[in-house]
Design a protein around this motif. Sequence first.
Motif, PDB file in Angstrom:
ATOM      1  N   LEU A 120       0.834  -1.202   0.000  1.00 57.98           N
ATOM      2  CA  LEU A 120       0.000   0.000   0.000  1.00 57.98           C
ATOM      3  C   LEU A 120       0.867   1.249   0.000  1.00 57.98           C
ATOM      4  O   LEU A 120       0.675   2.149  -0.826  1.00 57.98           O
ATOM      5  CB  LEU A 120      -0.913   0.010   1.226  1.00 57.98           C
ATOM      6  CG  LEU A 120      -1.807   1.242   1.377  1.00 57.98           C
ATOM      7  CD1 LEU A 120      -3.146   0.836   1.960  1.00 57.98           C
ATOM      8  CD2 LEU A 120      -1.192   2.296   2.259  1.00 57.98           C
ATOM      9  N   TYR A 121       1.831   1.314   0.909  1.00 57.65           N
ATOM     10  CA  TYR A 121       2.683   2.503   0.998  1.00 57.65           C
ATOM     11  C   TYR A 121       3.558   2.670  -0.239  1.00 57.65           C
ATOM     12  O   TYR A 121       3.780   3.792  -0.696  1.00 57.65           O
ATOM     13  CB  TYR A 121       3.527   2.473   2.268  1.00 57.65           C
ATOM     14  CG  TYR A 121       2.696   2.646   3.525  1.00 57.65           C
ATOM     15  CD1 TYR A 121       1.970   3.811   3.748  1.00 57.65           C
ATOM     16  CD2 TYR A 121       2.638   1.646   4.486  1.00 57.65           C
ATOM     17  CE1 TYR A 121       1.203   3.973   4.894  1.00 57.65           C
ATOM     18  CE2 TYR A 121       1.883   1.804   5.639  1.00 57.65           C
ATOM     19  CZ  TYR A 121       1.165   2.970   5.835  1.00 57.65           C
ATOM     20  OH  TYR A 121       0.412   3.127   6.969  1.00 57.65           O
ATOM     21  N   ALA A 122       4.045   1.574  -0.791  1.00 59.09           N
ATOM     22  CA  ALA A 122       4.870   1.662  -2.004  1.00 59.09           C
ATOM     23  C   ALA A 122       4.034   2.174  -3.177  1.00 59.09           C
ATOM     24  O   ALA A 122       4.484   3.040  -3.936  1.00 59.09           O
ATOM     25  CB  ALA A 122       5.489   0.304  -2.335  1.00 59.09           C
ATOM     26  N   GLN A 123       2.820   1.664  -3.328  1.00 62.75           N
ATOM     27  CA  GLN A 123       1.954   2.138  -4.405  1.00 62.75           C
ATOM     28  C   GLN A 123       1.588   3.604  -4.213  1.00 62.75           C
ATOM     29  O   GLN A 123       1.612   4.388  -5.163  1.00 62.75           O
ATOM     30  CB  GLN A 123       0.676   1.303  -4.487  1.00 62.75           C
ATOM     31  CG  GLN A 123       0.871  -0.050  -5.101  1.00 62.75           C
ATOM     32  CD  GLN A 123      -0.426  -0.829  -5.174  1.00 62.75           C
ATOM     33  OE1 GLN A 123      -1.312  -0.684  -4.337  1.00 62.75           O
ATOM     34  NE2 GLN A 123      -0.531  -1.685  -6.175  1.00 62.75           N
ATOM     35  N   MET A 124       1.263   3.976  -2.982  1.00 61.50           N
ATOM     36  CA  MET A 124       0.859   5.353  -2.726  1.00 61.50           C
ATOM     37  C   MET A 124       2.009   6.316  -2.993  1.00 61.50           C
ATOM     38  O   MET A 124       1.827   7.348  -3.644  1.00 61.50           O
ATOM     39  CB  MET A 124       0.357   5.511  -1.291  1.00 61.50           C
ATOM     40  CG  MET A 124      -0.306   6.852  -1.053  1.00 61.50           C
ATOM     41  SD  MET A 124      -1.140   6.968   0.536  1.00 61.50           S
ATOM     42  CE  MET A 124      -2.515   5.842   0.311  1.00 61.50           C
ATOM     43  N   LEU A 128       2.141   9.200  -5.880  1.00 63.58           N
ATOM     44  CA  LEU A 128       2.388  10.610  -5.561  1.00 63.58           C
ATOM     45  C   LEU A 128       3.691  11.101  -6.182  1.00 63.58           C
ATOM     46  O   LEU A 128       3.770  12.250  -6.640  1.00 63.58           O
ATOM     47  CB  LEU A 128       2.396  10.815  -4.049  1.00 63.58           C
ATOM     48  CG  LEU A 128       1.041  10.633  -3.364  1.00 63.58           C
ATOM     49  CD1 LEU A 128       1.192  10.675  -1.853  1.00 63.58           C
ATOM     50  CD2 LEU A 128       0.034  11.665  -3.837  1.00 63.58           C
ATOM     51  N   HIS A 129       4.692  10.235  -6.229  1.00 63.41           N
ATOM     52  CA  HIS A 129       5.972  10.590  -6.846  1.00 63.41           C
ATOM     53  C   HIS A 129       5.766  10.894  -8.334  1.00 63.41           C
ATOM     54  O   HIS A 129       6.340  11.847  -8.876  1.00 63.41           O
ATOM     55  CB  HIS A 129       6.972   9.453  -6.635  1.00 63.41           C
ATOM     56  CG  HIS A 129       8.376   9.798  -6.990  1.00 63.41           C
ATOM     57  ND1 HIS A 129       8.998   9.278  -8.101  1.00 63.41           N
ATOM     58  CD2 HIS A 129       9.281  10.607  -6.388  1.00 63.41           C
ATOM     59  CE1 HIS A 129      10.231   9.752  -8.166  1.00 63.41           C
ATOM     60  NE2 HIS A 129      10.427  10.564  -7.144  1.00 63.41           N
ATOM     61  N   ALA A 130       4.934  10.110  -8.990  1.00 63.78           N
ATOM     62  CA  ALA A 130       4.615  10.358 -10.404  1.00 63.78           C
ATOM     63  C   ALA A 130       3.899  11.705 -10.552  1.00 63.78           C
ATOM     64  O   ALA A 130       4.190  12.471 -11.485  1.00 63.78           O
ATOM     65  CB  ALA A 130       3.753   9.234 -10.964  1.00 63.78           C
ATOM     66  N   LEU A 151       4.950  10.933   3.541  1.00 60.49           N
ATOM     67  CA  LEU A 151       5.093   9.575   3.020  1.00 60.49           C
ATOM     68  C   LEU A 151       6.531   9.311   2.591  1.00 60.49           C
ATOM     69  O   LEU A 151       7.050   8.205   2.782  1.00 60.49           O
ATOM     70  CB  LEU A 151       4.137   9.378   1.840  1.00 60.49           C
ATOM     71  CG  LEU A 151       3.785   7.966   1.451  1.00 60.49           C
ATOM     72  CD1 LEU A 151       3.246   7.177   2.633  1.00 60.49           C
ATOM     73  CD2 LEU A 151       2.766   7.976   0.338  1.00 60.49           C
ATOM     74  N   ARG A 152       7.192  10.324   2.066  1.00 62.13           N
ATOM     75  CA  ARG A 152       8.595  10.185   1.660  1.00 62.13           C
ATOM     76  C   ARG A 152       9.477   9.832   2.859  1.00 62.13           C
ATOM     77  O   ARG A 152      10.435   9.090   2.739  1.00 62.13           O
ATOM     78  CB  ARG A 152       9.081  11.490   1.000  1.00 62.13           C
ATOM     79  CG  ARG A 152      10.570  11.536   0.684  1.00 62.13           C
ATOM     80  CD  ARG A 152      10.931  10.500  -0.367  1.00 62.13           C
ATOM     81  NE  ARG A 152      12.325  10.546  -0.707  1.00 62.13           N
ATOM     82  CZ  ARG A 152      13.217   9.612  -0.348  1.00 62.13           C
ATOM     83  NH1 ARG A 152      12.857   8.582   0.372  1.00 62.13           N
ATOM     84  NH2 ARG A 152      14.465   9.699  -0.741  1.00 62.13           N
ATOM     85  N   GLY A 153       9.131  10.349   4.027  1.00 61.45           N
ATOM     86  CA  GLY A 153       9.884  10.039   5.242  1.00 61.45           C
ATOM     87  C   GLY A 153       9.911   8.557   5.547  1.00 61.45           C
ATOM     88  O   GLY A 153      10.883   8.043   6.117  1.00 61.45           O
ATOM     89  N   ARG A 154       8.892   7.853   5.153  1.00 61.31           N
ATOM     90  CA  ARG A 154       8.835   6.406   5.370  1.00 61.31           C
ATOM     91  C   ARG A 154       9.927   5.690   4.569  1.00 61.31           C
ATOM     92  O   ARG A 154      10.386   4.620   4.944  1.00 61.31           O
ATOM     93  CB  ARG A 154       7.457   5.893   4.960  1.00 61.31           C
ATOM     94  CG  ARG A 154       7.279   4.425   5.169  1.00 61.31           C
ATOM     95  CD  ARG A 154       5.883   3.990   4.765  1.00 61.31           C
ATOM     96  NE  ARG A 154       5.730   2.574   4.877  1.00 61.31           N
ATOM     97  CZ  ARG A 154       5.421   1.925   5.991  1.00 61.31           C
ATOM     98  NH1 ARG A 154       5.222   2.582   7.102  1.00 61.31           N
ATOM     99  NH2 ARG A 154       5.319   0.620   5.992  1.00 61.31           N
TER     100      ARG A 154
END
Length: 178
Positions: A120-124, A128-130, A151-154
């Motif tokens: 989930l976090y990788a997809q999100m 968002l990165h895209a 989310l980037r902090g993760r």
Amino acid sequence: LSTACGMSSQENDALKNLSAQLGVQPSKQEPSSLSSLELFDKAILRYDFTEGTRIGVELMQQAVVTPAQLMDRVYRCQSLRSAEASGKLPELISLLQGIVDVQKAADRARGREGVDAERLYAQMFDYLHAMVRLKLITRATPEAWQFFLDLRGRFSFLTSDKQWIEYRDRILGKSLQA
């Protein structure tokens, strides 16, 4: 049993909070006949994120889907990577934040992250990165930008785009095989 499955009073509270925050009223009709993943897909294709949230909340309350399954639908929707989607950015970010909140509540109830959380976090983050690379999310969109940075902090252990791509392909490749 509900806690082991990820459904807990904390998760239901997260769902209620999401409903209240977006002003989503519970349906008066039978939820299972009204809501389905196809209706969720249609709502996000129309950029109707309030309706998508309502449907998603109902599906999660019924334990029909998990937050990761909803994120998978968002992630695979190519039209959400367009300028039209950026016009509804606050609603879209609210939907994504709601998905994260419910996932976190389920993880707290279990005492650890669920098996779907990493995907989930990788997809999100990839989504968002895209959006950032397309310049649809910028510092001029403060709520979306802050959500992206949080989310980037993760993924702070990844220090380059090359490392991110390898990590993403490993995690999402694993989920595609499952």
